[in-house]
Design a protein around this motif. Structure first.
Motif, PDB file in Angstrom:
ATOM      1  N   GLY A  10       0.836  -1.195   0.000  1.00  0.00           N
ATOM      2  CA  GLY A  10       0.000   0.000   0.000  1.00  0.00           C
ATOM      3  C   GLY A  10       0.871   1.245   0.000  1.00  0.00           C
ATOM      4  N   VAL A  11       0.245   2.373   0.305  1.00  0.00           N
ATOM      5  CA  VAL A  11       1.004   3.624   0.250  1.00  0.00           C
ATOM      6  C   VAL A  11       2.130   3.629   1.279  1.00  0.00           C
ATOM      7  N   MET A  12       1.916   3.022   2.466  1.00  0.00           N
ATOM      8  CA  MET A  12       2.977   2.992   3.475  1.00  0.00           C
ATOM      9  C   MET A  12       4.146   2.129   3.015  1.00  0.00           C
ATOM     10  N   GLY A  13       3.843   0.953   2.482  1.00  0.00           N
ATOM     11  CA  GLY A  13       4.909   0.080   2.028  1.00  0.00           C
ATOM     12  C   GLY A  13       5.661   0.669   0.852  1.00  0.00           C
ATOM     13  N   CYS A  14       4.936   1.206  -0.115  1.00  0.00           N
ATOM     14  CA  CYS A  14       5.587   1.733  -1.316  1.00  0.00           C
ATOM     15  C   CYS A  14       6.411   2.980  -1.012  1.00  0.00           C
ATOM     16  N   LEU A  15       5.881   3.883  -0.222  1.00  0.00           N
ATOM     17  CA  LEU A  15       6.655   5.087   0.102  1.00  0.00           C
ATOM     18  C   LEU A  15       7.826   4.770   1.028  1.00  0.00           C
ATOM     19  N   SER A  16       7.657   3.800   1.926  1.00  0.00           N
ATOM     20  CA  SER A  16       8.790   3.365   2.751  1.00  0.00           C
ATOM     21  C   SER A  16       9.892   2.808   1.863  1.00  0.00           C
ATOM     22  N   ALA A  17       9.505   1.989   0.892  1.00  0.00           N
ATOM     23  CA  ALA A  17      10.481   1.427  -0.040  1.00  0.00           C
ATOM     24  C   ALA A  17      11.188   2.528  -0.826  1.00  0.00           C
ATOM     25  N   LEU A  18      10.429   3.509  -1.306  1.00  0.00           N
ATOM     26  CA  LEU A  18      11.027   4.597  -2.084  1.00  0.00           C
ATOM     27  C   LEU A  18      12.021   5.391  -1.248  1.00  0.00           C
ATOM     28  N   GLU A  19      11.646   5.701  -0.018  1.00  0.00           N
ATOM     29  CA  GLU A  19      12.548   6.443   0.863  1.00  0.00           C
ATOM     30  C   GLU A  19      13.843   5.666   1.097  1.00  0.00           C
ATOM     31  N   GLY A  36      -1.033  -1.667  -4.190  1.00  0.00           N
ATOM     32  CA  GLY A  36      -1.934  -0.519  -4.132  1.00  0.00           C
ATOM     33  C   GLY A  36      -3.389  -0.831  -4.357  1.00  0.00           C
ATOM     34  N   ARG A  37      -3.834  -2.048  -4.089  1.00  0.00           N
ATOM     35  CA  ARG A  37      -5.223  -2.412  -4.371  1.00  0.00           C
ATOM     36  C   ARG A  37      -6.069  -2.619  -3.124  1.00  0.00           C
ATOM     37  N   GLU A  38      -5.535  -2.296  -1.953  1.00  0.00           N
ATOM     38  CA  GLU A  38      -6.335  -2.431  -0.729  1.00  0.00           C
ATOM     39  C   GLU A  38      -6.776  -1.039  -0.259  1.00  0.00           C
ATOM     40  N   ALA A  39      -6.507  -0.685   0.984  1.00  0.00           N
ATOM     41  CA  ALA A  39      -7.013   0.578   1.535  1.00  0.00           C
ATOM     42  C   ALA A  39      -6.527   1.795   0.755  1.00  0.00           C
ATOM     43  N   SER A  40      -5.310   1.747   0.238  1.00  0.00           N
ATOM     44  CA  SER A  40      -4.767   2.895  -0.484  1.00  0.00           C
ATOM     45  C   SER A  40      -5.524   3.155  -1.782  1.00  0.00           C
ATOM     46  N   TRP A  41      -6.069   2.112  -2.385  1.00  0.00           N
ATOM     47  CA  TRP A  41      -6.896   2.251  -3.583  1.00  0.00           C
ATOM     48  C   TRP A  41      -8.307   2.689  -3.209  1.00  0.00           C
ATOM     49  N   ALA A  42      -8.822   2.174  -2.108  1.00  0.00           N
ATOM     50  CA  ALA A  42     -10.229   2.379  -1.748  1.00  0.00           C
ATOM     51  C   ALA A  42     -10.505   3.735  -1.131  1.00  0.00           C
ATOM     52  N   LEU A 322       8.087  -1.115  12.352  1.00  0.00           N
ATOM     53  CA  LEU A 322       6.656  -0.941  12.115  1.00  0.00           C
ATOM     54  C   LEU A 322       6.377   0.395  11.435  1.00  0.00           C
ATOM     55  N   ASN A 323       5.419   0.366  10.524  1.00  0.00           N
ATOM     56  CA  ASN A 323       4.857   1.591   9.947  1.00  0.00           C
ATOM     57  C   ASN A 323       3.395   1.285   9.655  1.00  0.00           C
ATOM     58  N   CYS A 324       2.571   1.308  10.698  1.00  0.00           N
ATOM     59  CA  CYS A 324       1.194   0.828  10.566  1.00  0.00           C
ATOM     60  C   CYS A 324       0.312   1.454  11.646  1.00  0.00           C
ATOM     61  N   GLY A 325      -1.013   1.284  11.454  1.00  0.00           N
ATOM     62  CA  GLY A 325      -1.983   1.783  12.425  1.00  0.00           C
ATOM     63  C   GLY A 325      -2.444   3.195  12.165  1.00  0.00           C
ATOM     64  N   HIS A 326      -2.456   3.637  10.910  1.00  0.00           N
ATOM     65  CA  HIS A 326      -2.795   5.028  10.572  1.00  0.00           C
ATOM     66  C   HIS A 326      -4.301   5.275  10.497  1.00  0.00           C
ATOM     67  N   PHE A 327      -5.099   4.251  10.648  1.00  0.00           N
ATOM     68  CA  PHE A 327      -6.559   4.314  10.678  1.00  0.00           C
ATOM     69  C   PHE A 327      -7.106   5.037   9.442  1.00  0.00           C
ATOM     70  N   ARG A 328      -7.797   6.178   9.625  1.00  0.00           N
ATOM     71  CA  ARG A 328      -8.472   6.849   8.507  1.00  0.00           C
ATOM     72  C   ARG A 328      -7.552   7.802   7.739  1.00  0.00           C
ATOM     73  N   GLY A 330      -4.256   7.271   6.370  1.00  0.00           N
ATOM     74  CA  GLY A 330      -3.064   6.702   5.768  1.00  0.00           C
ATOM     75  C   GLY A 330      -2.472   7.570   4.674  1.00  0.00           C
ATOM     76  N   LEU A 331      -3.280   7.956   3.682  1.00  0.00           N
ATOM     77  CA  LEU A 331      -2.770   8.791   2.603  1.00  0.00           C
ATOM     78  C   LEU A 331      -2.330  10.155   3.118  1.00  0.00           C
ATOM     79  N   VAL A 332      -3.056  10.667   4.094  1.00  0.00           N
ATOM     80  CA  VAL A 332      -2.720  11.985   4.646  1.00  0.00           C
ATOM     81  C   VAL A 332      -1.336  11.974   5.297  1.00  0.00           C
ATOM     82  N   LEU A 333      -1.039  10.909   6.020  1.00  0.00           N
ATOM     83  CA  LEU A 333       0.157  10.875   6.864  1.00  0.00           C
ATOM     84  C   LEU A 333       1.339  10.160   6.219  1.00  0.00           C
ATOM     85  N   ALA A 334       1.145   9.582   5.039  1.00  0.00           N
ATOM     86  CA  ALA A 334       2.158   8.694   4.472  1.00  0.00           C
ATOM     87  C   ALA A 334       3.517   9.353   4.219  1.00  0.00           C
TER      88      ALA A 334
END
Length: 368
Positions: A10-19, A36-42, A322-328, A330-334
């Motif tokens: 998702g956005v956390m995994g992909c942006l963590s990888a990019l960084e 990118g097909r789970e919460a980050s897509w939805a 860990l990079n998780c638990g962003h609730f509602r 995720g995209l805002v805080l990524a």
């Protein structure tokens, strides 16, 4: 060269990888399904918490940093990949906000350009609004992005790095721990090893930690959404009323959301949510009453007790981050979350205070 495994595409995994890649790491990203097909897509794609004056300093710090970072991030992704995430600073209008004084006080203390609008002005800004709204709060600089395209751009950008490997349809079955240190992961018969493992699997993160005796309070929280199609430019800004929002895309699509349902890992949609969201959409924008939604879908947010994510090394297991638990949000805080994580993993100073997100001091228990 240091090697990292990132669990979750998702956005956390992909942006963590990019960084990490930009810092010289080699990265293998493992995604159980498609990137990118789970919460980050939805998600709706708002680049702000729904009601920013409700949130604690820890969330606000990540949101503020990310909002400043997004224009450059979106532009760089578009330039590098040819895929435009469509970051659009169209502004957000909160209709008949009951917490007007609280919000304006928050805005003054935090130097945010939040304005109170009276009835004539709000209808001059958004003529499509239903009659009867008495006023609104308005922030002109807030943006949304087209999150499916954001994820497409991130996937394409990652694949441009020689030190990057993507493994899709590769669910992690267990974390490999030797002498108190995480040295890799297993996915079915395959074993992947690295110097560090990043757990960014959203709502699925807690399940991967339980076999280690670690109880992370992250759970799936379903959100159902609707999509309408209107002519481009029909709705020029985002609007919100009574917890529901309408977000315009550049091509005229309008995203309406969202429900908040604690129903496990069930992602099915239902007629009750459809009716609730249609009612909310038509209450704000009555012209939508004569139009059938073109799509309904659901995603699973990584719910956490206070919405503050865990970012940092797990104290019980060295090398497991860990990079998780962003609730509602995720995209805002990524952008901020992933920048902070990479700085910590790299042993470098971070622009953000890591203490509020430190897994060593925040609400992680031992499984029974």
């Amino acid at each position: 060269m240091r090697q990292a495994i990132v669990v979750g595409g998702g956005v956390m995994g992909c942006l963590s990888a990019l960084e990490l890649l930009q810092r010289g790491w080699q990265v293998t990203l493992l995604e159980a399904g498609e990137t990118g097909r789970e919460a980050s897509w939805a998600a709706g794609g708002l680049v702000t918490p729904l009601y920013p004056w409700h949130y604690c300093t820890a969330i606000s710090a990540l949101a503020n940093w990310s909002q400043r970072a997004y224009p450059q991030l979106a532009a760089s992704l578009a330039e590098a990949t040819g895929i435009d995430p469509e970051l659009t600073a169209c502004g957000l209008m909160w209709l008949d906000a009951e917490e007007r004084d609280l919000a304006l006080d928050w805005a003054q203390r935090n130097e945010r350009d939040l304005q109170a609008l009276e009835q004539p002005e709000l209808y001059s800004r958004v003529a499509q609004l239903a009659p009867g709204f008495s006023g609104a709060l308005w922030q002109a600089d807030l943006a949304n992005l087209r999150n499916p395209r954001m994820m497409q751009a991130l996937r394409a950008r990652l694949r441009q790095f020689a030190g990057f490997e993507l493994q899709e349809h590769c669910p992690v079955s267990s974390l490999l721990v030797e002498q108190g240190r995480c040295v890799g992961v297993r996915s079915g018969p395959q074993t992947f090893t690295a110097d560090a493992v990043v757990l960014a699997a959203g709502a699925w993160s807690a399940g991967l930690l339980q076999p280690l005796g670690v109880e992370l309070p992250v759970e799936p929280v379903k959100g159902q959404m609707l999509l309408y199609k209107m002519p481009p430019g029909w709705l020029e800004c985002m609007v919100m009323y009574d917890g529901r929002y309408a977000i315009p895309r550049r091509d005229g699509h309008i995203v309406v959301g969202s429900t908040l349902e604690y129903s496990g890992f069930d992602k099915t949609t239902d007629d009750q949510a459809l009716a609730t969201l249609k009612t909310a959409a038509e209450r704000m924008l009555p012209a939508l009453a004569g139009i059938e939604p073109v799509m309904q879908w659901a995603g699973l947010r990584p719910g956490s007790p206070d919405g503050v994510p865990w970012i940092g090394e797990l104290p019980q297991v060295q090398g497991l981050w860990l990079n998780c638990g962003h609730f509602r949000n995720g995209l805002v805080l990524a952008p901020a979350s992933c920048h902070l994580l990479a700085a910590l993993m790299d042993g470098q100073p971070a622009e953000l205070d890591a203490a509020p997100y430190n897994p060593a001091t925040r609400g992680i228990g031992s499984a029974a």
